[in-house]
Write a protein that holds these residues in place. Structure first.
Motif: not given
Length: 363
Positions: A34-44, A46-57
Motif C-alpha cells: 500500500x503506502x510506500x516511498x515513491x522514488x523516481x530519481x537516483x541518489x548520488x 549520502x547527504x542528498x535530500x530525501x535519502x530517508x523517505x517516508x511512505x507516500x500514499x
C-alpha cells in the motif's frame, strides 16, 4: 531521455523496458504494502535530500505505476518480444491489462479502467499462439506460450535461495525414487503443498495440469507430495536450479479476457475464452456449457486461475481481485474486518535503517 541515438527504435526499446520494470515493481509494491516511498530519481551522495523517505500514499504508488505502464506500452508498441526475458509489446500490454483489472475491481476505478484492460488484452490476443501441452510449458523455458519470464541460469547465482524454495527435499525412504520420479534438491525447501491445496489441485480426475502442479507418488510406506512445476535440469545426478519463473503467458491472456467479458456482462464471450483453457486442461470442447450467473462464472474463472497458475505467484492477488480472500483461505475465514491482512508488514531491517518508515497499520 536526453541521449541521442542513431536509431530511435533502440532508444524506445531501452526507455520502454525501463518504464516497464519500474511500473511492474511499483504495481507489486502498491499491492503488497500500500503506502510506500515513491522514488523516481537516483541518489548520488549520502547527504542528498530525501535519502530517508517516508511512505507516500498508496494512491501515489499506483499513480506512478500507471504512468510508467502507460509509457512502456507506448514506447514498446512496435517492439516484438525478441526474448522471453525482455519486455516487448505483448509483455507491456499484459502488465497493462493486469494493472487496469486491479484498478477496476479492487481500487474502485471507473469503467474506463476496464476498457483500458480490454484494449490491452485484445492487442495481446492478436498474436496469441495455440496452447500446447501444459507440461511442456514448464519443461521448456522457450515454450511459445511464454510471453515474459525471469531467467535462472546455471552458475548465474549460487545462493541457496535463488529458486530452490519451489523444490522438494523429502526424506525418501526408497532411494531408488530419488529423481525417479521424485525431483530432489540438495538444499532445504521453503514451500510445500498442503493437503487442502493438493486436494483442490487434484479435484478433477481428467485435469492434465494436476501432476505438473503437485506431484503425488504412493508407496506402501508413504505418500510423497511435491511441487512439480519448476524441476530444473538433472545433470549427472545433480539438480540444477535453472527453471525460469513464468510471469506472463498466453493462457493468462485468455483468462484475463474471460474476466473482462464477465465484468461487462458478456457471459457468452466469457465462457468462450474460459473454455479455451478448459479444453487443454480436460480435453473436452465447451467444458463449461451450462447457464451461469455472473457470480458463478467469476467462481469458475477463479477456480481455473488457481489451478492454471498454481505456484506462479498469482493466487494471492487473484483472491483479492475476486474478493474471495476471506472465503477461500481457511485461516482467514470470518476475519474480513481485519483489512490490514491484505497488506504485508514492513521488514524490521527497513525500519531500523530508516526511522521515517512507519509499520503497516495492524502489525
Amino acid at each position: 531521455p536526453d541521449i541521442e541515438f542513431s536509431k530511435a527504435s533502440d532508444k524506445d526499446k531501452i526507455l520502454g523496458s525501463t518504464h516497464f520494470m519500474r511500473g511492474f515493481i511499483y504495481y507489486y509494491i502498491g499491492r503488497i504494502w500500500g503506502d510506500a516511498p515513491v522514488l523516481v530519481t537516483g541518489f548520488e551522495a549520502d547527504g542528498q535530500e530525501g535519502l530517508y523517505p517516508v511512505r507516500d500514499p498508496a494512491e501515489q504508488v499506483f499513480d506512478q505505476a500507471e504512468l510508467d505502464i502507460t509509457q512502456a506500452v507506448d514506447l514498446l508498441s512496435n517492439v516484438e518480444n525478441i526474448s522471453k526475458y525482455y519486455p516487448g509489446k505483448n509483455a507491456a500490454n499484459m502488465l497493462k491489462a493486469d494493472f487496469y483489472l486491479w484498478k477496476a475491481k479492487v481500487r474502485g476505478g471507473p469503467n474506463a479502467a476496464l476498457n483500458e484492460a480490454e484494449v490491452a488484452i485484445n492487442t495481446v490476443l492478436e498474436s496469441a499462439t495455440e496452447l500446447g501441452d501444459y507440461e511442456n510449458v514448464f519443461r521448456n523455458d522457450n515454450n511459445s506460450e511464454i510471453i515474459f519470464s525471469l531467467p535462472f541460469i546455471d552458475g548465474e547465482n549460487t545462493s541457496a535461495i535463488v529458486n530452490e524454495f519451489l523444490y522438494t527435499q523429502i526424506d525418501i525412504l526408497d532411494e531408488s525414487l530419488i529423481n525417479n520420479p521424485i525431483p530432489v534438491n540438495s538444499t532445504p525447501h521453503w514451500v510445500s503443498a498442503s493437503e487442502e491445496h493438493t486436494a483442490f489441485i487434484w479435484s478433477v480426475e481428467e485435469d492434465t495440469r494436476s501432476y505438473i502442479n503437485v506431484g503425488i507418488y504412493d508407496t506402501p510406506e508413504k505418500q510423497y507430495v511435491w511441487i512439480n512445476k519448476y524441476v530444473g535440469t538433472l545433470n549427472s545426478g545433480t539438480r540444477i536450479n535453472d527453471s525460469d519463473l513464468r510471469i506472463y503467458r498466453f493462457a493468462e491472456a485468455y483468462l484475463f479476457k474471460a474476466e473482462i467479458e464477465n465484468e461487462k456482462s458478456n457471459q457468452i464471450q466469457a465462457l468462450a475464452n474460459l473454455n479455451i483453457i478448459a479444453k487443454r486442461a480436460y480435453g473436452i470442447d465447451n467444458y463449461y456449457s451450462g447457464s451461469y450467473s455472473k457470480e458463478e462464472i467469476d467462481n469458475l474463472i477463479l477456480d481455473e486461475r488457481l489451478k492454471e497458475f498454481a505456484y506462479e505467484g498469482k493466487s494471492w492477488f487473484d483472491l483479492i481481485r475476486f474478493g474471495q480472500v476471506f472465503d477461500r483461505v481457511g485461516s482467514l475465514e470470518g476475519r474480513s474486518e481485519e483489512q490490514n491482512i491484505l497488506l504485508w508488514p514492513v521488514n524490521d531491517a527497513s525500519i531500523n535503517t530508516n526511522d521515517k518508515i512507519v509499520q503497516t497499520p495492524g502489525y
